[in-house]
Scaffold this active site. Structure first.
Site, PDB file in Angstrom:
ATOM      1  CD  GLU A 169      -3.117  -0.858   2.147  1.00 42.37           C
ATOM      2  OE1 GLU A 169      -4.226  -0.618   1.433  1.00 42.37           O
ATOM      3  OE2 GLU A 169      -3.060  -0.590   3.391  1.00 42.37           O
ATOM      4  N   GLY A 175      -6.366   6.923  -0.119  1.00 46.54           N
ATOM      5  CA  GLY A 175      -7.260   7.685   0.044  1.00 46.54           C
ATOM      6  C   GLY A 175      -6.915   9.049  -0.918  1.00 46.54           C
TER       7      GLY A 175
HETATM    8  P1  13P Z   1      -8.190   3.740   0.029  1.00 45.17           P
HETATM    9  O1  13P Z   1      -8.808   2.539  -0.889  1.00 45.17           O
HETATM   10  O2  13P Z   1      -9.336   4.538   0.937  1.00 45.17           O
HETATM   11  O3  13P Z   1      -7.240   4.684  -0.839  1.00 45.17           O
HETATM   12  O4  13P Z   1      -7.485   3.017   1.216  1.00 45.17           O
HETATM   13  C1  13P Z   1      -6.697   2.072   1.086  1.00 45.17           C
HETATM   14  C2  13P Z   1      -6.393   1.416   2.495  1.00 45.17           C
HETATM   15  O5  13P Z   1      -5.589   2.087   3.110  1.00 45.17           O
HETATM   16  C3  13P Z   1      -6.692  -0.058   2.542  1.00 45.17           C
HETATM   17  O6  13P Z   1      -6.108  -0.494   3.780  1.00 45.17           O
END
Ligand code: 13P
Length: 259
Positions: A169, A175
């Protein structure tokens, strides 16, 4: 090696008692037909684990927690132990999410302790790793991810790691609405798998699931999942809408290219 696709829905600090249960019910109602070929796990906030667990009872969707204590029990105000989680029917747990590392100051040492505690307690753990934008711009993305892996896996046997999931990630994609490109994800996953191979062995490396997280939505899931070595996703914002989450699950069920 054929790896079973994995999709996690990380609800973060969202939903309330009623909307969390309703979301779980909507997912549970759809799970029978759509999700039998993949692992689907939702990670609601701690206070809603029990009601979401009830709503998911007898469905194919597993219950996960967003965090756990590194300690077994004792005088640790506000902490939640692995045993408390398993008591509630939790089978999965996230460890080292970037929001805990960067916004809440969790150190690599603490992440490693939590990861070891999760595995020792029989929980399946999703180890989250990923570089910040600054680190990426400085050309240090690979080094940072390897350091996070080295620290969390230190002292753990290959056998204890067979069921884990690594979530790549990149912090800059979480986000923000800017997902990594399929090529970026492919490259990072290849590096993670190659690290596991060099640190352990090729059998563990080819069996371990590595999923992508960061602004995954129905519109980009198919392309990202089509990359070899991407075994699914960890979904934040889009996991709060049953339709979007299920559509990402379907993309994984149909289109994961393992290898
Ligand atoms: P988003 O999909 O909101 O970008 O978040 C990803 C996340 O942190 C999943 O753990």
């Amino acid at each position: 090696m054929q790896r079973r696709p994995f999709i996690g829905g990380n609800w973060k600090m969202n939903t309330d008692l009623a909307s969390g249960a309703a979301l779980a019910q909507a997912l549970g109602a759809a799970s029978v037909n759509a999700l039998s070929s993949i692992d689907v796990v939702v990670f609601p906030p701690f206070p809603y684990l029990q009601s979401v667990g009830r709503a998911l009872n007898a469905t194919a969707i597993a219950l996960g927690a967003q965090d756990l204590s590194s300690e077994a029990n004792g005088a640790l105000t506000g902490e939640v132990s692995a045993e408390m989680l398993t008591d509630l029917g939790v089978t999965w747990v996230l460890v080292g999410h970037s929001e805990r590392r960067h916004r809440l100051g969790e150190s690599e040492a603490l992440v490693a302790e939590k990861f070891a505690m999760a595995l020792a307690s029989g929980l399946c753990a999703v180890l989250c790793v990923g570089e910040t934008l600054e680190e990426r711009k400085a050309g240090r993305a690979h080094e940072v991810v390897v350091r996070q892996l080295e620290s969390a896996l230190h002292g753990l046997s290959a056998d204890s790691l067979r069921e884990i999931v690594v979530a790549y990630e990149p912090v800059w994609a979480i986000g923000t609405g800017v997902a990594a490109t399929a090529t970026d994800a492919h490259e990072a996953h290849r590096e993670i798998r190659s690290f596991v191979s060099s640190r352990y062995d090729s059998e563990l490396a080819s069996g371990i699931r590595i999923v992508y997280g960061g602004s995954l939505v129905p519109g980009n899931a198919k392309t990202i999942f089509a990359e070899p070595g991407v075994d699914g996703g960890l979904v934040g914002g889009a996991s709060l809408k049953a339709g979007d989450f299920l559509s990402i699950c379907s993309a994984a069920a149909i289109g994961i290219a393992t290898g």
